[in-house]
Write an enzyme that holds these catalytic residues in place. Structure first.
Site, PDB file in Angstrom:
ATOM      1  N   ASP A   8       0.696  -1.162   0.008  1.00 29.77           N
ATOM      2  CA  ASP A   8      -0.100  -0.010  -0.040  1.00 29.77           C
ATOM      3  C   ASP A   8       1.008   1.240  -0.029  1.00 29.77           C
ATOM      4  O   ASP A   8       1.663   1.710   1.091  1.00 29.77           O
ATOM      5  CB  ASP A   8      -1.050  -0.072   1.318  1.00 29.77           C
ATOM      6  CG  ASP A   8      -1.788  -1.261   1.384  1.00 29.77           C
ATOM      7  OD1 ASP A   8      -1.162  -2.430   1.152  1.00 29.77           O
ATOM      8  OD2 ASP A   8      -2.878  -1.165   1.770  1.00 29.77           O
ATOM      9  N   GLU A  39      -3.864   1.822  -3.027  1.00 28.66           N
ATOM     10  CA  GLU A  39      -5.564   2.227  -2.369  1.00 28.66           C
ATOM     11  C   GLU A  39      -5.304   3.263  -1.295  1.00 28.66           C
ATOM     12  O   GLU A  39      -6.082   3.739  -0.953  1.00 28.66           O
ATOM     13  CB  GLU A  39      -5.888   0.849  -1.599  1.00 28.66           C
ATOM     14  CG  GLU A  39      -5.370   0.615  -0.272  1.00 28.66           C
ATOM     15  CD  GLU A  39      -6.271   0.086   0.683  1.00 28.66           C
ATOM     16  OE1 GLU A  39      -7.470   0.039   0.346  1.00 28.66           O
ATOM     17  OE2 GLU A  39      -5.895  -0.166   1.853  1.00 28.66           O
ATOM     18  N   ASN A  40      -4.078   3.770  -0.994  1.00 31.42           N
ATOM     19  CA  ASN A  40      -4.053   4.851  -0.034  1.00 31.42           C
ATOM     20  C   ASN A  40      -3.204   5.959  -0.607  1.00 31.42           C
ATOM     21  O   ASN A  40      -2.442   6.744   0.288  1.00 31.42           O
ATOM     22  CB  ASN A  40      -3.177   4.216   1.316  1.00 31.42           C
ATOM     23  CG  ASN A  40      -4.116   3.149   2.019  1.00 31.42           C
ATOM     24  OD1 ASN A  40      -3.563   2.180   2.048  1.00 31.42           O
ATOM     25  ND2 ASN A  40      -5.201   3.557   2.488  1.00 31.42           N
ATOM     26  N   HIS A  68     -10.593   0.657   0.069  1.00 28.32           N
ATOM     27  CA  HIS A  68     -10.361   2.112   0.039  1.00 28.32           C
ATOM     28  C   HIS A  68     -10.470   2.528  -1.719  1.00 28.32           C
ATOM     29  O   HIS A  68     -10.268   3.574  -2.235  1.00 28.32           O
ATOM     30  CB  HIS A  68      -9.446   2.914   0.375  1.00 28.32           C
ATOM     31  CG  HIS A  68      -9.267   3.066   1.932  1.00 28.32           C
ATOM     32  ND1 HIS A  68     -10.031   3.571   2.750  1.00 28.32           N
ATOM     33  CD2 HIS A  68      -8.493   2.157   2.932  1.00 28.32           C
ATOM     34  CE1 HIS A  68      -9.904   3.373   3.750  1.00 28.32           C
ATOM     35  NE2 HIS A  68      -8.837   2.382   4.049  1.00 28.32           N
ATOM     36  N   HIS A 154      -6.402  -8.655   0.076  1.00 31.79           N
ATOM     37  CA  HIS A 154      -6.367  -7.570   0.835  1.00 31.79           C
ATOM     38  C   HIS A 154      -7.423  -7.863   2.188  1.00 31.79           C
ATOM     39  O   HIS A 154      -8.474  -7.867   1.923  1.00 31.79           O
ATOM     40  CB  HIS A 154      -6.786  -6.405   0.042  1.00 31.79           C
ATOM     41  CG  HIS A 154      -6.712  -5.026   0.582  1.00 31.79           C
ATOM     42  ND1 HIS A 154      -5.506  -4.471   0.319  1.00 31.79           N
ATOM     43  CD2 HIS A 154      -7.681  -4.484   1.097  1.00 31.79           C
ATOM     44  CE1 HIS A 154      -5.554  -3.331   0.950  1.00 31.79           C
ATOM     45  NE2 HIS A 154      -6.955  -2.955   1.402  1.00 31.79           N
ATOM     46  N   HIS A 181      -0.425  -2.947   6.476  1.00 29.49           N
ATOM     47  CA  HIS A 181       0.602  -1.822   6.409  1.00 29.49           C
ATOM     48  C   HIS A 181       1.837  -2.244   7.173  1.00 29.49           C
ATOM     49  O   HIS A 181       2.796  -1.179   7.191  1.00 29.49           O
ATOM     50  CB  HIS A 181       0.092  -0.408   6.599  1.00 29.49           C
ATOM     51  CG  HIS A 181      -0.903   0.074   5.797  1.00 29.49           C
ATOM     52  ND1 HIS A 181      -1.123   1.479   5.858  1.00 29.49           N
ATOM     53  CD2 HIS A 181      -1.775  -0.569   4.860  1.00 29.49           C
ATOM     54  CE1 HIS A 181      -2.229   1.728   4.782  1.00 29.49           C
ATOM     55  NE2 HIS A 181      -2.478   0.707   4.282  1.00 29.49           N
TER      56      HIS A 181
HETATM   57 FE   LIG Z   1      -7.363  -1.634   2.783  1.00 29.34          FE
HETATM   58 FE   LIG Z   2      -4.087   0.115   2.867  1.00 32.33          FE
END
Ligand SMILES: [Fe+2]
Ligand SMILES: [Fe+2]
Length: 270
Positions: A8, A39-40, A68, A154, A181
């Site tokens: 991520d 996604e982040n 996300h 995920h 993460h």
């Molecule tokens: Fe996520």
């Molecule tokens: Fe994430």
């Protein structure tokens, strides 16, 4: 095939580190294909079209998303115009875009990339990821119609990620976890030949709480009250993920190495 998966990407720090390090890694390691979880990447929540373009320009061949996926609303349209971006297979019945795709690799080989969301401890219920991935695996044959296959699992629970690794063992080249993460130290090749790591970790500033500046998360933990918004930590980011080499005939993994580049986390280079 030489594959790199990076976890991520967290905000500006993660995007900057990718732009700084990825072109060199691609050249030095002779990478054939790079998959990045994005996604982040935009303010820690979702991925805008502009930032997706920046990640692709930095050297990503495919970007996966996650829970996300559509936090940045322009991704609802953008994903339909950019086939290199995948959202989870089981995100929602009406989600735009796709959750799996076969990519042509320069030199003629083909790689399947797919992403699924887990069900344990997630904020909202998602459909069964095991049947979703099984349906996709039925459409391709590792060592036949595709020379490599990668699954991004995920989810929150380590057990569910390991379960997915064993479920896919021998049928894909790599199963790698994302979403939590923090990189786990269990990179391995499972008995059937699938490379696996429970979580790739993030590409972000590790002087943080999973990529966010610690002040607001700490306030919420300690006082039980929210005061401000989460904001991504802005210090130098570490690129975290997994390097995998696959057998050109069978598509199974023959080497797997945990990757950490730049920032605070120390690791041996390849
Ligand atoms: Fe996520
Ligand atoms: Fe994430």
């Amino acid at each position: 095939m030489k594959l790199l998966f990076l976890g991520d990407v967290m905000g500006r720090a993660g995007r900057s580190a990718l732009a700084e390090h990825l072109p060199r890694l691609k050249a030095d390691w002779g990478l054939d294909f790079v998959v990045i979880n994005g996604e982040n990447a935009t303010s820690g929540a979702g991925l805008s079209g502009a930032h997706a373009k920046a990640l692709l320009e930095a050297g990503a061949d495919c970007i996966t998303l996650g829970d996300h996926a559509f936090d940045q609303k322009d991704m609802l349209q953008f994903i339909e115009t950019e086939p290199r971006i995948l959202r989870p297979l089981n995100f929602a019945k009406g989600a735009p875009g796709r959750g799996a795709r076969v990519f042509e690799v320069p030199g003629g080989a083909r790689i399947l990339v797919a992403q699924v969301l887990g069900q344990v401890f997630m904020k909202r219920p998602f459909d069964d990821p095991f049947s979703a991935i099984e349906a996709v695996m039925r459409t391709t044959t590792l060592g036949g119609s595709v020379q490599a296959a990668l699954v991004d699992m995920h989810c929150e629970a380590t057990s569910e990620k390991m379960g997915m690794g064993h479920f896919c063992d021998g049928k894909v080249s790599v199963v790698v976890g994302t979403h939590t993460h923090v990189p786990t130290g269990d990179a391995q090749i499972l008995p059937g030949g699938t490379a696996f790591q429970t979580d790739a970790g993030m590409c972000g500033d590790y002087n943080s709480v999973i990529g966010m500046d610690p002040a607001e998360p700490l306030r919420r933990f300690v006082t039980g009250m929210a005061k401000g918004r989460f904001s991504p930590a802005a210090g130098p980011a570490t690129l975290s993920g997994l390097y995998v080499e696959t057998d050109p005939q069978t598509g199974k993994a023959i080497r797997v190495e945990m990757v950490r580049q730049g920032g605070r986390l120390q690791a041996a280079g390849l």
